[in-house]
Motif scaffolding. Structure first.
Motif, short mmCIF file in Angstrom:
data_model
loop_
_atom_site.label_atom_id
_atom_site.label_comp_id
_atom_site.label_asym_id
_atom_site.label_seq_id
_atom_site.Cartn_x
_atom_site.Cartn_y
_atom_site.Cartn_z
N GLN A 73 -9.60 21.13 15.58
CA GLN A 73 -8.27 20.57 15.32
C GLN A 73 -8.33 19.40 14.33
N PRO A 74 -8.72 19.67 13.11
CA PRO A 74 -8.88 18.58 12.13
C PRO A 74 -7.55 18.03 11.63
N GLY A 105 -11.60 14.72 -7.98
CA GLY A 105 -10.17 15.02 -7.89
C GLY A 105 -9.87 16.09 -6.87
N PHE A 106 -8.68 16.00 -6.27
CA PHE A 106 -8.26 16.94 -5.24
C PHE A 106 -6.79 17.32 -5.46
N VAL A 107 -6.46 18.54 -5.06
CA VAL A 107 -5.08 19.03 -5.10
C VAL A 107 -4.71 19.48 -3.70
N ARG A 108 -3.55 19.09 -3.24
CA ARG A 108 -3.13 19.44 -1.89
C ARG A 108 -2.48 20.82 -1.87
N TRP A 109 -2.89 21.63 -0.89
CA TRP A 109 -2.26 22.94 -0.70
C TRP A 109 -0.99 22.77 0.10
N ASP A 110 0.09 23.34 -0.44
CA ASP A 110 1.41 23.15 0.20
C ASP A 110 1.88 24.39 0.95
N GLY A 111 0.99 25.32 1.17
CA GLY A 111 1.39 26.54 1.86
C GLY A 111 1.76 27.66 0.92
N LYS A 112 1.80 27.38 -0.38
CA LYS A 112 2.10 28.40 -1.38
C LYS A 112 0.92 28.47 -2.34
N ASP A 165 0.84 -1.20 0.00
CA ASP A 165 0.00 0.00 0.00
C ASP A 165 0.87 1.25 0.00
N ARG A 166 0.47 2.22 -0.77
CA ARG A 166 1.18 3.51 -0.77
C ARG A 166 0.73 4.30 0.45
N PRO A 167 1.66 4.73 1.28
CA PRO A 167 1.27 5.45 2.50
C PRO A 167 0.69 6.82 2.16
N GLY A 168 -0.34 7.20 2.87
CA GLY A 168 -0.90 8.54 2.73
C GLY A 168 -0.36 9.44 3.82
N HIS A 169 -0.94 10.65 3.92
CA HIS A 169 -0.48 11.60 4.93
C HIS A 169 -0.98 11.14 6.30
N ARG A 170 -0.08 10.94 7.20
CA ARG A 170 -0.37 10.55 8.58
C ARG A 170 -1.29 9.33 8.64
N ASP A 171 -0.84 8.24 8.03
CA ASP A 171 -1.58 6.99 8.08
C ASP A 171 -1.61 6.39 9.48
N ALA A 175 -0.15 17.67 11.92
CA ALA A 175 -0.76 16.45 11.40
C ALA A 175 -1.88 16.73 10.41
N CYS A 176 -2.01 17.99 9.99
CA CYS A 176 -3.16 18.40 9.16
C CYS A 176 -2.75 18.55 7.70
N ALA A 177 -3.59 18.06 6.80
CA ALA A 177 -3.40 18.24 5.36
C ALA A 177 -4.59 19.03 4.81
N VAL A 178 -4.31 19.95 3.88
CA VAL A 178 -5.35 20.77 3.27
C VAL A 178 -5.53 20.34 1.82
#
Length: 641
Positions: free
Chosen positions: A506-507, A629-636, A343-349, A545-548
């Protein structure tokens, strides 16, 4: 960034729309100062609309700071609906006074606006006088312009001649449909307008056009790289010796230098550029990625990529695996008992279940744009919350508000309930709602009724997805609470409300609307509030631990080269999503603010989700009924923060 030889109009691309507006305002201000110092007047051609608002805001700021005087300025506006009184909400006159004229020291005698009240039989004479006034003023020094999706400048419809002058014209149906939201329905849009002609606009010594957002990308590409012709009046700017278009990155995205820079010369072949080039090549040739050959690369401008990275199959396989890795049926991650080797790990699995906050700009964007993913997150055991950022109260038809108000009256009468304020409500319904005129602003009471209608629909839609009432948050951000199409600027209070919600929940995942082609900018403003809140919270312990994630769907969709998480939907999930959208009954059959797409929102969403799945399928990936579909915001981001 190399400009394409096909670009027939000079373009400047800015990272943010606000930067482009400030640049335009600076040029205008510098000209005013220079001419004023010589004792000369400056003649400006101005337009109404969303694009120039930032320019006017900056000019007002310069004036208030004591850095700019309009005492020697003369202005001519390009167009006005007919018939239209100057004080009406949708009039050019009111717009210009609200955004510029009432805030600077311009002589009212130097302000020229087309008269929307002139009788039709006197319109030709008025237009001739308007043209003469421009000539008497010495001609226009700088003409500010915007462009709509059909390529209009001013209100010159397709077919307008290059030499046309100020005149009364009949508006086409597409133009009136685009304007419907400003008039609370297409049936209220005037059928005529007075507009400067194409020739009048081109007579200006300098032209600055503003175009912002993904929704303008296609027309910008046609205008800049296509051939000049009357079917797209904006293309006539190609013939102007000093015309320039000021763009943000989104509106420039379809230009060759952005979309396919490898066609113009050497590029830095990073992962993003390779992915886009290969996907574009595959889609252009209608071939699966793994079927692309060395010849396909060489014959379509990708020789340098092939030379730098070896044979086509290795490149194909890399991009295929990248695209395949975006597909996940577990958007919130898997519980331990469902994880498998490989399995490909996701963010904070390591966190399961997660707290999830879904932000919805309007009360229906959550289910329209990511309803399938929302259902899946709930079904997979995550603690899902939904935050409705605005009330959406201006998007309810008067007859719906009247129906609900009459239900309250009948209910109280039937059960002999003496409710406080019922008599006042009944009187208000009689005196206002039943007699309301088209385009008239809603009263506070009517806005509250409409807000309650949309809140109830949002609650029902969320219940269809399995989200409990306790997890619904109605933010009613202050910027939206104007009762008008035009909203207030985003304020600290809007951001603080968002920060407070994030810190209280605190999501681990935040979902936000990245669909920035909403014609009235609510999505853009709401996203800015979220991202500003995230910046404020970024040093909080929980935020690590949060992803946008940003979703789309109501107005457009992410392309495969952009998607970083693709959530496939089964036919059953597509059906459940549709039912959730249907709970928004006030937006069903005919939305008050449909934009230029005449389809219902559920039809748009299903078509876009199905199209994304089809594009993945044609690229050689698994075949699904639909994909969100989704795109992750990286702070920029290019969003104005």
């Amino acid at each position: 960034m190399v400009a394409s030889p096909n670009e027939r109009i000079a373009c400047r691309i800015f990272s943010r729309a606000s930067d482009a507006s400030i640049a335009a305002a600076a040029e205008i201000a510098n000209l005013i100062r220079a001419k004023s110092s010589r004792g000369e007047q400056t003649v400006l051609g101005l337009v109404a609309g969303s694009s120039p608002v930032g320019v006017y805001t900056e000019l007002v700021r310069l004036h208030r700071a004591g850095e700019l005087s309009f005492a020697s300025v003369v202005t001519f506006n390009s167009d006005e609906y007919h018939p239209m009184h100057s004080g009406e909400l949708q009039s050019t006159s009111r717009f210009m006074h609200d955004h510029l004229l009432d805030h600077v020291d311009i002589d009212p005698a130097n302000v020229y606006l087309p008269d929307g009240t002139i009788p039709k039989d006197q319109a030709a004479a008025f237009c001739a006088r308007y043209e003469q006034s421009i000539r008497d003023a010495g001609g226009i020094d700088i003409q500010l312009l915007g462009v709509n999706r059909a390529g209009h400048i001013g209100l010159n419809e397709p077919g307008s001649d290059r030499s046309s002058r100020t005149r009364l014209i009949t508006l086409d149906t597409p133009t009136r449909t685009d304007a419907a939201s400003d008039f609370f329905g297409a049936e209220n849009v005037p059928r005529h307008a007075i507009t400067m002609g194409v020739g009048t606009l081109l007579s200006a010594r300098r032209i600055l056009m503003l175009a912002f957002g993904e929704g303008k990308a296609d027309v910008v590409a046609r205008m800049v790289e296509g051939y000049a012709g009357a079917n797209v009046p904006a293309t006539f700017l190609q013939d102007h010796p000093s015309a320039e278009i000021l763009l943000d990155e989104a509106s420039a995205s379809a230009l060759t230098r952005i979309r396919s820079p490898w066609l113009l010369g050497e590029v830095a072949w990073d992962d993003a550029a390779i992915r886009r080039a290969v996907i574009d090549l595959a889609e252009g040739l209608d071939k699966a990625i793994l079927k692309l050959t060395d010849g396909d690369y060489n014959e379509n401008g990708l020789q340098d990529l092939l030379a730098a990275h070896g044979n086509s199959y290795d490149i194909n396989l890399t991009v295929f695996r990248q695209l395949q890795s975006t597909i996940t049926g577990w958007p919130g991650g898997k519980p331990e008992h469902r994880k498998r080797p490989g399995d490909r790990p996701g963010h904070r699995d390591d966190i399961f279940p997660k707290r999830v906050m879904v932000f919805s700009p309007h009360p229906d964007d959550d289910v329209i744009s990511m309803g399938g993913t929302l259902i899946r997150l709930v079904d997979q055991g995550h603690d899902v919350h939904i935050a409705y950022q605005t009330s959406g109260n201006i998007a309810v038809f008067d007859e719906d508000a009247l129906r609900f108000a009459e239900f309250v009256e009948d209910f109280c009468s039937e059960f002999e309930i003496q409710a406080d304020g019922l008599d006042q409500l009944s009187q208000h319904i009689d005196s206002f709602l039943r007699k309301k005129q088209p385009g008239q602003l809603d009263s506070d009471e009517v806005l509250r009724i409409k807000g309650l209608i949309r809140r109830g629909e949002a609650r029902q839609g969320a219940r269809c997805c399995g989200v409990p009432d306790a997890n619904l948050h109605y933010l009613d951000l202050p910027f939206y609470q104007t009762g008008r199409i035009t909203k207030s600027p985003l304020s600290k209070k809007d951001v603080d409300i968002t920060v407070d919600l994030l810190r209280s929940t605190q999501p681990h995942q935040i979902y936000a609307a990245g669909d920035l082609s909403d014609p009235h900018g609510t999505h853009r403003t709401c996203l800015s509030a979220i991202l500003q809140a995230c910046v404020i919270c970024q040093n909080d312990p929980w935020y690590e631990a949060c992803a946008v994630w940003m979703y789309r769907g109501a107005w457009q969709e992410w392309s495969p080269h952009q998607i970083e998480m693709a959530v496939p939907l089964s036919p059953l999930e597509v059906s459940r999503k549709r039912v959730a959208i249907f709970k928004h009954e006030s937006q069903k059959d005919r939305a008050l603010f449909p934009g230029s797409d005449i389809r219902e929102f559920w039809q748009r969403a299903e078509a876009r989700n199905a199209d994304t799945a089809m594009r993945y399928d044609k690229l050689g990936l698994a075949e699904y009924a639909a994909i969100e579909g989704f795109v992750r915001w990286d702070g920029k981001t290019g969003i104005d923060l």
